[in-house]
Design a protein around this motif. Structure first.
Motif, mmCIF file in Angstrom:
data_model
loop_
_atom_site.group_PDB
_atom_site.id
_atom_site.type_symbol
_atom_site.label_atom_id
_atom_site.label_comp_id
_atom_site.label_asym_id
_atom_site.label_seq_id
_atom_site.Cartn_x
_atom_site.Cartn_y
_atom_site.Cartn_z
ATOM 1 N N ASN A 86 15.424 -25.849 -3.346
ATOM 2 C CA ASN A 86 15.132 -25.324 -4.678
ATOM 3 C C ASN A 86 15.182 -26.396 -5.760
ATOM 4 O O ASN A 86 14.393 -26.370 -6.708
ATOM 5 C CB ASN A 86 16.113 -24.204 -5.021
ATOM 6 N N ASP A 87 16.092 -27.336 -5.632
ATOM 7 C CA ASP A 87 16.217 -28.380 -6.654
ATOM 8 C C ASP A 87 14.941 -29.192 -6.782
ATOM 9 O O ASP A 87 14.618 -29.698 -7.862
ATOM 10 C CB ASP A 87 17.395 -29.307 -6.338
ATOM 11 N N LEU A 88 14.201 -29.325 -5.694
ATOM 12 C CA LEU A 88 12.969 -30.108 -5.718
ATOM 13 C C LEU A 88 11.784 -29.319 -6.275
ATOM 14 O O LEU A 88 10.849 -29.907 -6.823
ATOM 15 C CB LEU A 88 12.631 -30.597 -4.305
ATOM 16 N N PHE A 89 11.820 -27.998 -6.161
ATOM 17 C CA PHE A 89 10.614 -27.212 -6.436
ATOM 18 C C PHE A 89 10.720 -26.218 -7.582
ATOM 19 O O PHE A 89 9.688 -25.805 -8.126
ATOM 20 C CB PHE A 89 10.188 -26.459 -5.166
ATOM 21 N N PHE A 90 11.913 -25.815 -7.960
ATOM 22 C CA PHE A 90 12.058 -24.732 -8.932
ATOM 23 C C PHE A 90 11.409 -25.076 -10.277
ATOM 24 O O PHE A 90 10.529 -24.350 -10.766
ATOM 25 C CB PHE A 90 13.539 -24.396 -9.126
ATOM 26 N N ASP A 91 11.809 -26.162 -10.875
ATOM 27 C CA ASP A 91 11.265 -26.528 -12.184
ATOM 28 C C ASP A 91 9.779 -26.858 -12.094
ATOM 29 O O ASP A 91 9.015 -26.552 -13.022
ATOM 30 C CB ASP A 91 12.029 -27.724 -12.762
ATOM 31 N N ILE A 105 13.253 -15.691 -15.526
ATOM 32 C CA ILE A 105 13.287 -16.408 -14.249
ATOM 33 C C ILE A 105 14.713 -16.899 -14.003
ATOM 34 O O ILE A 105 15.294 -17.585 -14.841
ATOM 35 C CB ILE A 105 12.301 -17.588 -14.275
ATOM 36 N N ILE A 106 15.267 -16.510 -12.871
ATOM 37 C CA ILE A 106 16.661 -16.841 -12.560
ATOM 38 C C ILE A 106 16.705 -17.690 -11.300
ATOM 39 O O ILE A 106 16.244 -17.269 -10.232
ATOM 40 C CB ILE A 106 17.502 -15.562 -12.376
ATOM 41 N N LYS A 107 17.276 -18.857 -11.401
ATOM 42 C CA LYS A 107 17.352 -19.766 -10.269
ATOM 43 C C LYS A 107 18.413 -19.303 -9.276
ATOM 44 O O LYS A 107 19.518 -18.932 -9.655
ATOM 45 C CB LYS A 107 17.674 -21.181 -10.761
ATOM 46 N N LEU A 110 9.424 -19.152 1.923
ATOM 47 C CA LEU A 110 8.554 -19.130 0.748
ATOM 48 C C LEU A 110 8.747 -17.821 -0.028
ATOM 49 O O LEU A 110 8.771 -17.821 -1.262
ATOM 50 C CB LEU A 110 7.095 -19.285 1.168
ATOM 51 N N GLY A 111 8.883 -16.706 0.685
ATOM 52 C CA GLY A 111 9.130 -15.430 0.023
ATOM 53 C C GLY A 111 10.412 -15.444 -0.790
ATOM 54 O O GLY A 111 10.461 -14.929 -1.913
ATOM 55 N N ALA A 112 11.464 -16.043 -0.228
ATOM 56 C CA ALA A 112 12.730 -16.157 -0.951
ATOM 57 C C ALA A 112 12.572 -17.038 -2.182
ATOM 58 O O ALA A 112 13.152 -16.767 -3.243
ATOM 59 C CB ALA A 112 13.803 -16.720 -0.024
ATOM 60 N N PHE A 113 11.780 -18.095 -2.066
ATOM 61 C CA PHE A 113 11.515 -18.973 -3.212
ATOM 62 C C PHE A 113 10.787 -18.204 -4.317
ATOM 63 O O PHE A 113 11.161 -18.264 -5.496
ATOM 64 C CB PHE A 113 10.686 -20.172 -2.758
#
Length: 352
Positions: free
Chosen positions: A34-39, A25-27, A13-16
């Motif tokens: 990440n693909d499921l949660f970033f956006d 904000i840089i992916k 979670l910290g890395a996320f």
């Protein structure tokens, strides 16, 4: 689920969160799921800003930066290595959260889950978008969290202990309502700074961060100064000037104008510089855009006063004044072991 699994989940979670700590904000494609949660999390940040005008992009980013820096495997291990989780009997712990600053209840949430308990969260309506989404992230990277995290907007039921944060008035209600449950009940607290008049420009500029971060809405924000007789506020006014753009933000400006009008009509003596008012007052809780101050004659008497009123004070910012003081500029950068009201939350959770 063992302790290492819980540590691993919060480390992920910290890395996320590390992706969301700056204006740009840089992916990071290396972040798990990440693909499921970033956006989706970008959208939750947008909703949080729209829902609460105090939750600016800058303040949310600052919060996320702090948590991403804290949630590393080494930091978590350094924090919990003094505790023994082996004899824990998992319980359901209810958390009633405040909503004054973004994710203000996250530390309690972390404490409950890292200790192995289940959590039942009742959020403030002012801060309801970020944490449920982060909880979903935890459940995906560590499926055994599923069923251990629940959120409710209804009356709290089926819990074994409670951690509740509110005002002095709500605390009285909490103490009565939860009198038969193990509990941590938090009341109003404010933070203070002790100045000698010998502070460097850097220290005073750092103090400005303690005053203005989150618009002064947090219990760790400095709302009052203790200063020696004949203290010259000019150096302080010069040092805090870096925060002057804050007056361009409408909610802060409205509070500044209102409180200034009240003071002028009441003919109170005050100093002001166009974005901050400084007023002599014995109280600890100052209104937005206002900083209270109180003179002291000698340091030993002041130490006795502060120690005797610790139930009103969250942090003491100073330089070589008290044993557990906080350096200038560090009130909003707490460590995982810095517990609200100096009550060890994990120790409480291990004893219920």
């Amino acid at each position: 689920m063992d302790l290492q699994q819980r540590i691993n989940a919060f480390t992920k979670l910290g890395a996320f969160l590390n992706q969301f700590q700056n204006d740009d904000i840089i992916k990071n494609d290396k972040v798990e799921t990440n693909d499921l949660f970033f956006d989706g999390f970008k959208h939750q940040i947008k909703l949080a800003k729209e829902h609460n005008g105090w939750f600016t992009k800058n303040n949310i980013n600052f919060t996320l930066k702090n948590w991403s820096n804290s949630l590393t495997e080494s930091n978590i291990n350094d924090w919990i290595n003094k505790y023994n989780f082996n004899t824990l009997n998992p319980q359901t712990v209810a958390i009633i959260m405040a909503g004054n600053i973004p994710l203000v209840g996250f530390h309690d949430f972390l404490c409950v889950l890292i200790s192995g308990h289940n959590v039942l969260v009742k959020q403030s309506s002012n801060d309801k978008h970020l944490l449920p989404y982060l909880a979903k992230y935890l459940e995906l990277v560590e499926p055994e969290f599923k069923g251990k995290i629940k959120f409710t907007e209804e009356k709290l039921e089926n819990f074994d202990a409670v951690i509740a944060t509110g005002s002095d008035n709500t605390a009285r209600y909490f103490e009565f309502y939860f009198k038969n449950k193990p509990s941590i009940i938090r009341k109003n607290r404010n933070s203070v700074a002790v100045l000698s008049g010998k502070e460097t420009t850097e220290q005073l500029e750092n103090l400005a961060d303690d005053i203005f971060r989150y618009y002064g809405l947090g219990c760790r924000n400095v709302s009052k100064l203790f200063v020696p007789k004949d203290y010259d506020f000019q150096a302080l006014f010069k040092a805090v000037y870096k925060w002057h753009p804050i007056i361009n933000e409408s909610k802060y400006a409205n509070n500044y104008d209102y409180n200034k009008a009240v003071y002028l009509m009441s003919e109170f003596d005050m100093l002001e510089n166009g974005f901050l008012m400084i007023k002599e007052d014995e109280s600890y809780a100052s209104p937005i855009a206002t900083l209270f101050y109180e003179y002291y004659n000698d340091s030993e008497t002041l130490k006795e006063k502060i120690i005797s009123e610790t139930d009103k004070i969250q942090c003491v910012v100073a330089d070589a004044f008290l044993e557990h003081e906080i350096p200038f500029g560090e009130t909003q950068n707490p460590r995982l072991s810095d517990y609200a009201d100096n009550v060890d939350t994990v120790e409480f959770l291990l004893e219920i």
